[in-house]
Design a protein around this motif. Structure first.
Motif, PDB file in Angstrom:
ATOM      1  N   ALA A 153       0.836  -1.207   0.000  1.00 44.10           N
ATOM      2  CA  ALA A 153       0.000   0.000   0.000  1.00 44.10           C
ATOM      3  C   ALA A 153       0.870   1.255   0.000  1.00 44.10           C
ATOM      4  CB  ALA A 153      -0.935   0.005   1.202  1.00 44.10           C
ATOM      5  N   LEU A 154       1.957   1.219   0.745  1.00 46.02           N
ATOM      6  CA  LEU A 154       2.853   2.382   0.811  1.00 46.02           C
ATOM      7  C   LEU A 154       3.765   2.483  -0.414  1.00 46.02           C
ATOM      8  CD1 LEU A 154       3.838   2.244   4.580  1.00 46.02           C
ATOM      9  CD2 LEU A 154       2.294   3.870   3.457  1.00 46.02           C
ATOM     10  N   GLY A 155       3.767   1.445  -1.246  1.00 47.03           N
ATOM     11  CA  GLY A 155       4.629   1.431  -2.428  1.00 47.03           C
ATOM     12  C   GLY A 155       4.140   2.323  -3.558  1.00 47.03           C
ATOM     13  N   ASN A 156       2.931   2.833  -3.448  1.00 47.12           N
ATOM     14  CA  ASN A 156       2.407   3.747  -4.452  1.00 47.12           C
ATOM     15  C   ASN A 156       2.808   5.168  -4.064  1.00 47.12           C
ATOM     16  OD1 ASN A 156       0.138   5.762  -5.144  1.00 47.12           O
ATOM     17  ND2 ASN A 156      -0.167   4.094  -6.608  1.00 47.12           N
ATOM     18  N   PRO A 157       3.408   5.940  -4.974  1.00 42.68           N
ATOM     19  CA  PRO A 157       3.881   7.293  -4.623  1.00 42.68           C
ATOM     20  C   PRO A 157       2.798   8.219  -4.069  1.00 42.68           C
ATOM     21  CG  PRO A 157       4.756   6.637  -6.749  1.00 42.68           C
ATOM     22  CD  PRO A 157       3.768   5.577  -6.346  1.00 42.68           C
ATOM     23  N   THR A 158       1.598   8.163  -4.631  1.00 46.61           N
ATOM     24  CA  THR A 158       0.526   9.031  -4.139  1.00 46.61           C
ATOM     25  C   THR A 158       0.110   8.616  -2.740  1.00 46.61           C
ATOM     26  OG1 THR A 158      -0.247   9.435  -6.389  1.00 46.61           O
ATOM     27  CG2 THR A 158      -1.787   9.933  -4.603  1.00 46.61           C
TER      28      THR A 158
ATOM     29  N   LEU B 195       1.909   7.072  -0.544  1.00 48.50           N
ATOM     30  CA  LEU B 195       2.997   7.422   0.368  1.00 48.50           C
ATOM     31  C   LEU B 195       2.934   8.914   0.706  1.00 48.50           C
ATOM     32  CD1 LEU B 195       5.412   6.430   1.962  1.00 48.50           C
ATOM     33  CD2 LEU B 195       6.819   6.780  -0.071  1.00 48.50           C
ATOM     34  N   LYS B 196       2.617   9.728  -0.266  1.00 52.88           N
ATOM     35  CA  LYS B 196       2.474  11.172  -0.041  1.00 52.88           C
ATOM     36  C   LYS B 196       1.310  11.452   0.925  1.00 52.88           C
ATOM     37  CE  LYS B 196       2.387  15.375  -2.830  1.00 52.88           C
ATOM     38  NZ  LYS B 196       2.284  15.920  -4.191  1.00 52.88           N
ATOM     39  N   VAL B 197       0.184  10.768   0.731  1.00 54.83           N
ATOM     40  CA  VAL B 197      -0.976  10.903   1.618  1.00 54.83           C
ATOM     41  C   VAL B 197      -0.586  10.479   3.027  1.00 54.83           C
ATOM     42  CG1 VAL B 197      -3.260   9.939   2.153  1.00 54.83           C
ATOM     43  CG2 VAL B 197      -2.715  10.621  -0.194  1.00 54.83           C
ATOM     44  N   TYR B 198       0.064   9.318   3.129  1.00 52.49           N
ATOM     45  CA  TYR B 198       0.425   8.780   4.436  1.00 52.49           C
ATOM     46  C   TYR B 198       1.396   9.702   5.167  1.00 52.49           C
ATOM     47  CZ  TYR B 198       1.523   5.299   7.970  1.00 52.49           C
ATOM     48  OH  TYR B 198       1.683   4.639   9.159  1.00 52.49           O
ATOM     49  N   ARG B 199       2.392  10.195   4.471  1.00 55.44           N
ATOM     50  CA  ARG B 199       3.367  11.097   5.105  1.00 55.44           C
ATOM     51  C   ARG B 199       2.697  12.388   5.574  1.00 55.44           C
ATOM     52  NH1 ARG B 199       9.063  10.663   4.300  1.00 55.44           N
ATOM     53  NH2 ARG B 199       9.035  12.913   4.134  1.00 55.44           N
ATOM     54  N   ALA B 200       1.736  12.884   4.812  1.00 51.75           N
ATOM     55  CA  ALA B 200       1.010  14.089   5.236  1.00 51.75           C
ATOM     56  C   ALA B 200       0.247  13.811   6.527  1.00 51.75           C
ATOM     57  CB  ALA B 200       0.055  14.558   4.134  1.00 51.75           C
TER      58      ALA B 200
ATOM     59  N   ALA C 172      -6.445  19.305  -0.376  1.00 57.55           N
ATOM     60  CA  ALA C 172      -5.807  20.559  -0.776  1.00 57.55           C
ATOM     61  C   ALA C 172      -4.291  20.495  -0.569  1.00 57.55           C
ATOM     62  CB  ALA C 172      -6.398  21.718   0.021  1.00 57.55           C
ATOM     63  N   LYS C 173      -3.889  19.868   0.522  1.00 57.15           N
ATOM     64  CA  LYS C 173      -2.466  19.792   0.857  1.00 57.15           C
ATOM     65  C   LYS C 173      -1.672  19.021  -0.197  1.00 57.15           C
ATOM     66  CE  LYS C 173      -0.312  19.189   5.274  1.00 57.15           C
ATOM     67  NZ  LYS C 173       0.187  20.481   5.224  1.00 57.15           N
ATOM     68  N   ILE C 174      -2.249  17.908  -0.681  1.00 53.36           N
ATOM     69  CA  ILE C 174      -1.498  17.119  -1.665  1.00 53.36           C
ATOM     70  C   ILE C 174      -1.965  17.365  -3.096  1.00 53.36           C
ATOM     71  CG2 ILE C 174      -0.776  15.359  -0.032  1.00 53.36           C
ATOM     72  CD1 ILE C 174      -2.944  13.579  -1.073  1.00 53.36           C
ATOM     73  N   ASP C 175      -2.980  18.211  -3.263  1.00 52.45           N
ATOM     74  CA  ASP C 175      -3.433  18.673  -4.570  1.00 52.45           C
ATOM     75  C   ASP C 175      -3.800  17.532  -5.520  1.00 52.45           C
ATOM     76  OD1 ASP C 175      -4.095  20.607  -6.456  1.00 52.45           O
ATOM     77  OD2 ASP C 175      -2.074  20.623  -7.315  1.00 52.45           O
TER      78      ASP C 175
ATOM     79  N   HIS D  15      -7.154   6.160  -2.827  1.00 53.53           N
ATOM     80  CA  HIS D  15      -5.919   5.890  -2.099  1.00 53.53           C
ATOM     81  C   HIS D  15      -6.163   5.731  -0.596  1.00 53.53           C
ATOM     82  CE1 HIS D  15      -3.336   5.973  -5.531  1.00 53.53           C
ATOM     83  NE2 HIS D  15      -3.821   7.149  -5.911  1.00 53.53           N
ATOM     84  N   LEU D  16      -7.078   6.506  -0.049  1.00 50.65           N
ATOM     85  CA  LEU D  16      -7.420   6.350   1.367  1.00 50.65           C
ATOM     86  C   LEU D  16      -8.026   4.973   1.628  1.00 50.65           C
ATOM     87  CD1 LEU D  16      -8.860   9.845   2.337  1.00 50.65           C
ATOM     88  CD2 LEU D  16      -6.781   8.748   3.241  1.00 50.65           C
TER      89      LEU D  16
END
Length: 107
Positions: A12-17, A19-24, A40-43, A52-53
Protein backbone atom coordinates in the motif's frame (compact mmCIF):
# COMPACT_ATOMS: atom_id res chain seq x y z
CA UNK A 1 3.23 -9.37 12.88
CA UNK A 2 2.69 -11.84 10.10
CA UNK A 3 4.75 -11.45 6.96
CA UNK A 4 1.60 -11.42 4.78
CA UNK A 5 0.20 -8.47 6.73
CA UNK A 6 3.50 -6.60 6.51
CA UNK A 7 3.67 -7.26 2.75
CA UNK A 8 0.17 -5.81 2.24
CA UNK A 9 1.03 -2.71 4.26
CA UNK A 10 4.29 -2.15 2.41
CA UNK A 11 2.51 -2.72 -0.90
CA UNK A 12 0.00 0.00 0.00
CA UNK A 13 2.85 2.38 0.81
CA UNK A 14 4.63 1.43 -2.43
CA UNK A 15 2.41 3.75 -4.45
CA UNK A 16 3.88 7.29 -4.62
CA UNK A 17 0.53 9.03 -4.14
CA UNK A 18 -0.40 6.83 -1.17
CA UNK A 19 3.00 7.42 0.37
CA UNK A 20 2.47 11.17 -0.04
CA UNK A 21 -0.98 10.90 1.62
CA UNK A 22 0.42 8.78 4.44
CA UNK A 23 3.37 11.10 5.11
CA UNK A 24 1.01 14.09 5.24
CA UNK A 25 -1.09 12.28 7.84
CA UNK A 26 1.98 11.24 9.84
CA UNK A 27 3.11 14.87 9.90
CA UNK A 28 -0.36 15.99 11.04
CA UNK A 29 0.00 14.19 14.36
CA UNK A 30 -2.77 12.79 16.53
CA UNK A 31 -5.26 15.44 15.41
CA UNK A 32 -5.20 14.05 11.87
CA UNK A 33 -6.44 15.97 8.86
CA UNK A 34 -9.93 16.58 7.52
CA UNK A 35 -10.31 15.00 4.08
CA UNK A 36 -10.78 18.39 2.40
CA UNK A 37 -7.61 19.80 3.94
CA UNK A 38 -5.68 16.65 3.02
CA UNK A 39 -6.94 16.94 -0.55
CA UNK A 40 -5.81 20.56 -0.78
CA UNK A 41 -2.47 19.79 0.86
CA UNK A 42 -1.50 17.12 -1.67
CA UNK A 43 -3.43 18.67 -4.57
CA UNK A 44 -5.30 15.68 -5.97
CA UNK A 45 -8.89 15.07 -7.06
CA UNK A 46 -11.36 13.96 -4.39
CA UNK A 47 -12.06 10.68 -6.18
CA UNK A 48 -8.34 9.91 -6.42
CA UNK A 49 -7.82 10.68 -2.74
CA UNK A 50 -10.78 8.48 -1.85
CA UNK A 51 -9.30 5.59 -3.83
CA UNK A 52 -5.92 5.89 -2.10
CA UNK A 53 -7.42 6.35 1.37
CA UNK A 54 -9.47 3.19 0.85
CA UNK A 55 -6.26 1.23 0.25
CA UNK A 56 -4.53 2.70 3.33
CA UNK A 57 -7.60 2.12 5.51
CA UNK A 58 -7.93 -1.42 4.15
CA UNK A 59 -4.51 -2.40 5.53
CA UNK A 60 -5.03 -0.52 8.80
CA UNK A 61 -2.45 2.22 8.28
CA UNK A 62 -5.10 4.96 8.36
CA UNK A 63 -8.37 5.38 10.26
CA UNK A 64 -11.20 7.85 9.79
CA UNK A 65 -13.48 9.49 12.30
CA UNK A 66 -16.49 11.68 11.72
CA UNK A 67 -16.57 14.98 13.59
CA UNK A 68 -19.95 16.47 12.83
CA UNK A 69 -20.05 16.72 9.06
CA UNK A 70 -16.28 16.47 8.68
CA UNK A 71 -14.44 13.24 7.93
CA UNK A 72 -11.00 13.27 9.60
CA UNK A 73 -8.17 10.91 8.66
CA UNK A 74 -5.64 9.70 11.24
CA UNK A 75 -2.44 7.69 11.12
CA UNK A 76 -2.60 4.45 13.07
CA UNK A 77 0.65 5.16 14.93
CA UNK A 78 0.63 1.85 16.81
CA UNK A 79 0.54 -0.07 13.55
CA UNK A 80 3.15 2.23 12.02
CA UNK A 81 5.52 1.59 14.93
CA UNK A 82 4.85 -2.13 14.69
CA UNK A 83 5.69 -2.09 10.98
CA UNK A 84 8.90 -0.15 11.56
CA UNK A 85 9.89 -2.42 14.45
CA UNK A 86 9.20 -5.49 12.31
CA UNK A 87 11.53 -4.13 9.64
CA UNK A 88 14.41 -3.53 12.06
CA UNK A 89 13.93 -6.15 14.78
CA UNK A 90 16.46 -8.53 13.30
CA UNK A 91 18.80 -5.88 11.99
CA UNK A 92 22.37 -7.17 12.04
CA UNK A 93 21.31 -10.42 13.75
CA UNK A 94 23.68 -12.39 11.54
CA UNK A 95 26.37 -9.82 10.86
CA UNK A 96 27.90 -6.47 11.65
CA UNK A 97 25.65 -3.44 11.63
CA UNK A 98 26.07 -0.54 9.29
CA UNK A 99 27.25 2.56 11.21
CA UNK A 100 24.27 4.54 12.50
CA UNK A 101 21.98 1.49 12.73
CA UNK A 102 21.28 0.31 16.26
CA UNK A 103 20.15 -3.31 16.47
CA UNK A 104 17.17 -4.07 18.72
CA UNK A 105 19.25 -6.12 21.15
CA UNK A 106 21.59 -3.19 21.79
CA UNK A 107 18.81 -0.61 22.15
Amino acid sequence: MKIEQVARQLEALGNPTRLKVYRALVRAGDAGLPVGRLQAKIDIAASTLSHHLKALIGVGLVTQTREGTTLVCHTNYGLMRGLINYMVEECCAEGTCVPGIVPKKAA
